[in-house]
Scaffold this motif. Structure first.
Motif, PDB file in Angstrom:
ATOM      1  N   THR A  27       0.843  -1.196   0.000  1.00 47.80           N
ATOM      2  CA  THR A  27       0.000   0.000   0.000  1.00 47.80           C
ATOM      3  C   THR A  27       0.872   1.238   0.000  1.00 47.80           C
ATOM      4  O   THR A  27       1.678   1.438   0.908  1.00 47.80           O
ATOM      5  N   VAL A  28       0.730   2.050  -1.041  1.00 42.56           N
ATOM      6  CA  VAL A  28       1.507   3.278  -1.195  1.00 42.56           C
ATOM      7  C   VAL A  28       0.584   4.458  -0.916  1.00 42.56           C
ATOM      8  O   VAL A  28      -0.449   4.616  -1.571  1.00 42.56           O
ATOM      9  N   VAL A  29       0.958   5.280   0.075  1.00 43.00           N
ATOM     10  CA  VAL A  29       0.064   6.337   0.560  1.00 43.00           C
ATOM     11  C   VAL A  29       0.773   7.694   0.513  1.00 43.00           C
ATOM     12  O   VAL A  29       1.943   7.809   0.875  1.00 43.00           O
ATOM     13  N   THR A  30       0.036   8.708   0.085  1.00 42.94           N
ATOM     14  CA  THR A  30       0.461  10.103   0.225  1.00 42.94           C
ATOM     15  C   THR A  30      -0.656  10.864   0.918  1.00 42.94           C
ATOM     16  O   THR A  30      -1.830  10.765   0.520  1.00 42.94           O
ATOM     17  N   ALA A  31      -0.303  11.584   1.983  1.00 40.55           N
ATOM     18  CA  ALA A  31      -1.263  12.405   2.727  1.00 40.55           C
ATOM     19  C   ALA A  31      -0.814  13.857   2.675  1.00 40.55           C
ATOM     20  O   ALA A  31       0.361  14.154   2.438  1.00 40.55           O
ATOM     21  N   VAL A  32      -1.763  14.755   2.908  1.00 40.45           N
ATOM     22  CA  VAL A  32      -1.443  16.180   2.870  1.00 40.45           C
ATOM     23  C   VAL A  32      -1.823  16.814   4.212  1.00 40.45           C
ATOM     24  O   VAL A  32      -2.901  16.565   4.760  1.00 40.45           O
ATOM     25  N   GLU A  33      -0.893  17.599   4.748  1.00 32.20           N
ATOM     26  CA  GLU A  33      -1.064  18.265   6.038  1.00 32.20           C
ATOM     27  C   GLU A  33      -1.298  19.758   5.814  1.00 32.20           C
ATOM     28  O   GLU A  33      -0.592  20.402   5.032  1.00 32.20           O
ATOM     29  N   ASP A  34      -2.300  20.288   6.497  1.00 37.92           N
ATOM     30  CA  ASP A  34      -2.520  21.734   6.520  1.00 37.92           C
ATOM     31  C   ASP A  34      -1.555  22.337   7.542  1.00 37.92           C
ATOM     32  O   ASP A  34      -1.644  22.045   8.733  1.00 37.92           O
ATOM     33  N   LEU A  35      -0.611  23.167   7.076  1.00 33.32           N
ATOM     34  CA  LEU A  35       0.429  23.693   7.969  1.00 33.32           C
ATOM     35  C   LEU A  35      -0.135  24.637   9.027  1.00 33.32           C
ATOM     36  O   LEU A  35       0.453  24.784  10.106  1.00 33.32           O
ATOM     37  N   ASN A  36      -1.261  25.247   8.738  1.00 32.35           N
ATOM     38  CA  ASN A  36      -1.854  26.178   9.710  1.00 32.35           C
ATOM     39  C   ASN A  36      -2.417  25.443  10.918  1.00 32.35           C
ATOM     40  O   ASN A  36      -2.161  25.812  12.068  1.00 32.35           O
ATOM     41  N   SER A  37      -3.172  24.356  10.664  1.00 35.46           N
ATOM     42  CA  SER A  37      -3.818  23.613  11.757  1.00 35.46           C
ATOM     43  C   SER A  37      -3.000  22.405  12.199  1.00 35.46           C
ATOM     44  O   SER A  37      -3.309  21.797  13.225  1.00 35.46           O
ATOM     45  N   VAL A  38      -1.978  22.038  11.432  1.00 36.04           N
ATOM     46  CA  VAL A  38      -1.150  20.845  11.657  1.00 36.04           C
ATOM     47  C   VAL A  38      -2.023  19.587  11.668  1.00 36.04           C
ATOM     48  O   VAL A  38      -1.802  18.666  12.447  1.00 36.04           O
TER      49      VAL A  38
END
Length: 369
Positions: free
Chosen positions: A261-272
């Motif tokens: 399973t290959v996963v990419t997630a995205v983080e909102d830098l403002n709210s972490v």
């Protein structure tokens, strides 16, 4: 009607090495031949070893009924019974060898499967029909529109005719698309730049394979649950509440089945906080054919081309880790226009559609044999 058909439950062997595995291998081969007939390739067919691994899924009991004529297995129906939720549901996959179609074999197998499901306390049955792109352009066959959402299946197809005559109702359509790998390097640069410009550096990508890092485990569960509440296409069951423990168990099941399973997630830098993720699955015995799984995005962060950002990055990571992967397949609801547009930018082309059909079985009480 084929009167010489014998229906029986398939014995599932412990391995493929013994003499008792011959029937199992023959049953899996029926499915391969049907997919060759439908799609012109066996990309979507199970290898016997892959199917044997899947039979041990702790979240889903699988039973296979087979139809024999003169001792030869000519048809199969795979019955999947969810064990963690949807306990009234059974999903059927019905395959009949091309040379034995239109001889009543499918109807007898389906009736046997329905009896089996009802005896197991399952009353909602789902089956699917598959239609390659060429069949959708045949305007002379007419169109059957589902009960919900856009799309259609060709009215004149044998599968559609069979589903209707056996009491199933078309519920919705999924668009089936394919993308050749690896992505063109110039396209990757262009799309990544487009996505970065749209989100203005307010987000950061995170990657992992097979196991989610401990620091993001509960965040991923929260994301999946929140996305389910938003009705984001891609979440299989928005009613099921996930937590870190359930996710870990699901990871272990995938690993036990040899699935990567290959996963990419995205983080909102403002709210972490993690606000989106996308996943690609690689099967143990067919690393050349890979499958797009969930792509989820919180409602408040849509419109920033994060889906494009994540998918480009994840497809690049896939190619780095699994260079033999040559094609990526995905299914999308036709109403999910955003993801369909992203897929089009990435080079996905429509291969066909899958129709999802439903039937409610009456409760006749216990059967007397």
């Amino acid at each position: 009607m084929a009167s010489d058909v014998r229906i029986e439950q398939l014995w599932i062997p412990d391995s493929l090495d013994g003499p008792d595995a011959a029937d199992f291998v023959a049953a899996v081969e029926v499915g391969r031949k049907v997919r060759m007939q439908t799609w012109g390739s066996d990309d979507l067919a199970y290898a016997p070893g892959e199917k044997l691994l899947e039979m041990a899924d702790p979240y889903e009991r699988q039973v296979i009924l087979v139809a024999r004529i003169g001792g030869e297995i000519v048809g199969t129906v795979d019955i999947a019974l969810p064990l963690a939720d949807n306990l009234d549901l059974a999903e059927f996959t019905l395959d009949i060898l091309p040379e034995f179609q239109r001889r009543g074999v499918g109807r007898q197998l389906l009736e046997a499967a329905e009896h089996f499901a009802r005896d197991e306390g399952r009353h909602t049955i789902l089956i699917d029909t598959n239609h390659p792109g060429a069949s959708l352009s045949d305007s002379g066959s007419g169109q059957l529109v589902p009960g919900s959402g856009p799309g259609f299946v060709p009215l004149g197809s044998r599968e559609v005719e069979f589903a209707r005559h056996t009491g199933y109702t078309l519920q919705h359509i999924e668009q089936f698309s394919a993308c050749r790998l690896p992505l063109d390097s110039r396209l990757v640069v262009e799309l990544a730049a487009e996505a970065e410009e749209a989100n203005g550096g307010r987000y950061r990508l995170h990657h992992w394979t097979d196991r989610c890092p401990d620091q993001w485990l509960e965040a991923v569960a929260t994301l999946e649950n929140s996305a389910g509440e938003d009705g984001v296409p891609g979440v299989d069951d928005p009613e099921m509440v996930l937590d870190g423990g359930i996710l870990r168990q699901a990871e272990e099941v995938a690993i036990a089945q040899g699935r990567r399973t290959v996963v990419t997630a995205v983080e909102d830098l403002n709210s972490v906080l993690l606000v989106g993720l996308t996943t690609i699955s690689v099967l143990a015995l067919r690393p050349d054919v890979v499958f797009q799984d969930d792509t989820v995005m919180l409602q408040a962060h849509r419109g920033n081309k994060l889906g494009l950002l994540m998918k480009v990055a994840n497809m690049e990571r896939l190619t780095e880790q699994f260079p033999n992967a040559r094609v990526l397949y995905t299914w999308n609801a036709p109403e999910n226009r955003y993801l369909l547009k992203v897929n089009q930018q990435l080079g996905f082309t429509t291969a066909g559609v899958t129709g999802i059909w439903q039937k409610e079985l009456p409760d006749f009480g216990p059967r007397v044999s």
